[in-house]
Scaffold this active site. Structure first.
Site, PDB file in Angstrom:
ATOM      1  N   ASP A 159      10.650   6.265  -3.053  1.00 23.77           N
ATOM      2  CA  ASP A 159      10.592   5.169  -2.091  1.00 23.77           C
ATOM      3  C   ASP A 159      10.512   5.678  -0.653  1.00 23.77           C
ATOM      4  OD1 ASP A 159      10.515   2.445  -1.476  1.00 23.77           O
ATOM      5  OD2 ASP A 159      12.234   1.967  -2.738  1.00 23.77           O
ATOM      6  N   GLU A 192       5.337   3.975  -0.974  1.00 26.04           N
ATOM      7  CA  GLU A 192       5.329   4.040   0.487  1.00 26.04           C
ATOM      8  C   GLU A 192       4.884   2.705   1.093  1.00 26.04           C
ATOM      9  OE1 GLU A 192       3.278   4.693   4.333  1.00 26.04           O
ATOM     10  OE2 GLU A 192       2.329   4.248   2.407  1.00 26.04           O
ATOM     11  N   TRP A 193       4.533   1.729   0.244  1.00 21.13           N
ATOM     12  CA  TRP A 193       4.177   0.354   0.621  1.00 21.13           C
ATOM     13  C   TRP A 193       2.813   0.236   1.301  1.00 21.13           C
ATOM     14  CZ3 TRP A 193       9.125   0.724   3.893  1.00 21.13           C
ATOM     15  CH2 TRP A 193      10.232   0.955   3.061  1.00 21.13           C
ATOM     16  N   GLY A 194       2.028   1.317   1.298  1.00 21.90           N
ATOM     17  CA  GLY A 194       0.690   1.264   1.873  1.00 21.90           C
ATOM     18  C   GLY A 194       0.630   1.399   3.374  1.00 21.90           C
ATOM     19  N   ASP A 214       6.703  -5.008  -1.313  1.00 25.76           N
ATOM     20  CA  ASP A 214       7.187  -5.399  -2.641  1.00 25.76           C
ATOM     21  C   ASP A 214       6.599  -6.736  -3.085  1.00 25.76           C
ATOM     22  OD1 ASP A 214       8.736  -3.158  -2.605  1.00 25.76           O
ATOM     23  OD2 ASP A 214      10.644  -4.202  -2.336  1.00 25.76           O
TER      24      ASP A 214
END
Length: 413
Positions: A159, A192-194, A214
């Protein structure tokens, strides 16, 4: 490699591992394990249903369920514990599981999952703390990778909380090198959520990378988590995949986050559309519901072999939206052996009609260098939800699509 168990290995042994880890940090220039994730990973993750409420008994029961209920036979193989399994680090800096929640130790739990013919995944964070406030891997990457190898971990979700001052490419490359140095093959899932556009640089770093924030358990919503953090409904995440398909393929996949199928807030049609679109996107299929308590409808959807075959197709090409008309998206995905998947996604609440004239609407996929030309090739049509034949491409296709639902087809020549 000599094996030690944690906790319980003596200080001398731990010191040796620490020295090896530190040497690895200064000398390793590893590559990811390229033979893994040739198709999108399939498994289960604890977060969407249980969040921090995880313990060894629950994980054992979920593994029991996956092995027995048909999911393992359908291709699901990873049991992944998300955040909050962590205890503290010992005096040498090695991470230990929470002793109250995992009294048998993590190695025993990994062995139990392996004994079911499944693989084991774990969670950490590139920062100093995880998103749940547990110890992150920053400054301990080689130690943690060594520990995971000793436990036999097969999958790492990594994460991006508490990462002040870090650059994503460097941080994820460090953990990739640490995993390589530890020597035990691990699928590396980059969460890394982009934000840093990992699709541009991560092909040789991770096996999959998150493309968005998320997922949120709704059809079309935006959930503000506070600060800069936001979560997205299913439809919004689908729309956020535009322009990314050329970066995906065997051993390097775009990841639109885990499934919410079966978690109760989506309608049956929305569950079906959610699962079908993840298959069209060649996305990892990581279930996020309670596998111990599923209704037959949810289990039937999650184990639909025809939909899964689209996701797991060895050509490894992500689908794309061809047209949108009257709130109905038409998506296409080239498959191995000249087949195609076609999905009509109804974005509206009410029913709409899906129509497609195969003879007058040829499709060219620039990424796969493939053509769907029904004027030259006659394809047989099969509905992947019902398994029923629906004619051929000699005639235009017409079918009703319920609100927030899909009709998904496979064209076979």
């Amino acid at each position: 490699m000599q094996k030690f168990s944690f906790p319980g290995a003596n200080a001398f042994a731990k010191t040796g591992l620490l020295l090896a880890a530190l040497l690895g940090a200064s000398t390793a220039r590893a590559q990811k394990f390229t033979q893994l994730a040739q198709t999108p990973p399939m498994g289960w993750n604890s977060w969407n249903k249980f969040a921090c409420d995880v313990d060894e008994q629950k994980i054992r029961e979920v593994a029991d369920a996956m092995a027995a209920n048909g999911m393992k036979a359908a291709g699901y193989e990873y049991i992944v514990i998300d955040d909050c399994w962590h205890g503290t680090r010992d005096t040498l800096g090695f991470i230990r599981p929470d002793a109250k929640r995992f009294p048998s130790g993590m190695k025993a739990l990994v062995d139990y999952v392996h004994g079911k013919g499944l693989k084991f995944g774990i969670y950490s964070d590139a920062g100093s703390k995880t998103c749940g406030g547990r110890p992150g891997s920053r400054g301990h990457e080689y130690q943690d990778a060594t520990t995971y190898a000793q436990w036999g971990v097969d999958y790492l979700k990594y994460d991006w909380c508490a990462t002040e001052g870090l650059k994503a490419e460097g941080a994820y490359t460090t953990m990739r090198d640490a995993l390589g140095r530890a020597g035990h093959p691990v699928v590396f899932s980059m969460c890394e959520w982009g934000t840093a556009k990992p699709w541009l640089w991560a092909q040789n770093v991770g096996h999959l990378w998150r493309t968005t924030g998320d997922i949120y358990n709704c059809w079309d919503c935006l959930h503000d988590n506070g600060g800069d953090s936001k979560s997205y409904g299913v439809l919004r995440i689908v729309d956020m995949q535009d322009g990314l398909r050329q970066y995906a393929g065997p051993s390097h996949w775009n990841d639109p986050d885990m499934l919410e199928v079966g978690n109760g807030k989506l309608t049956p049609g929305e569950d079906r559309a959610h699962f079908a679109m993840w298959c069209m996107l060649a996305a990892p299929l990581i279930a996020g519901n309670d596998l111990r308590q599923m209704n037959p409808q949810t289990l039937k959807l999650l184990t639909n072999k025809d939909l899964i075959a689209v996701d797991q197709d060895p050509l490894g090409v992500q689908g794309f939206r061809l047209t949108t008309k009257d709130s109905v998206d038409t998506w296409v995905k080239p498959l191995a052996d000249g087949d195609w998947a076609v999905c009509f996604l109804n974005r509206a609440k009410g029913p709409r009609a899906a129509t497609f004239d195969w003879q007058t609407q040829p499709v060219h996929d620039e990424v796969a260098k493939r053509d769907l030309n029904a004027g030259r090739t006659r394809y047989k049509i099969r509905n992947l939800a019902t398994g029923q034949a629906q004619g051929t491409t000699a005639k235009p296709f017409r079918a009703p699509v319920p609100g927030h639902d899909v009709v998904m087809l496979r064209l076979t020549n």
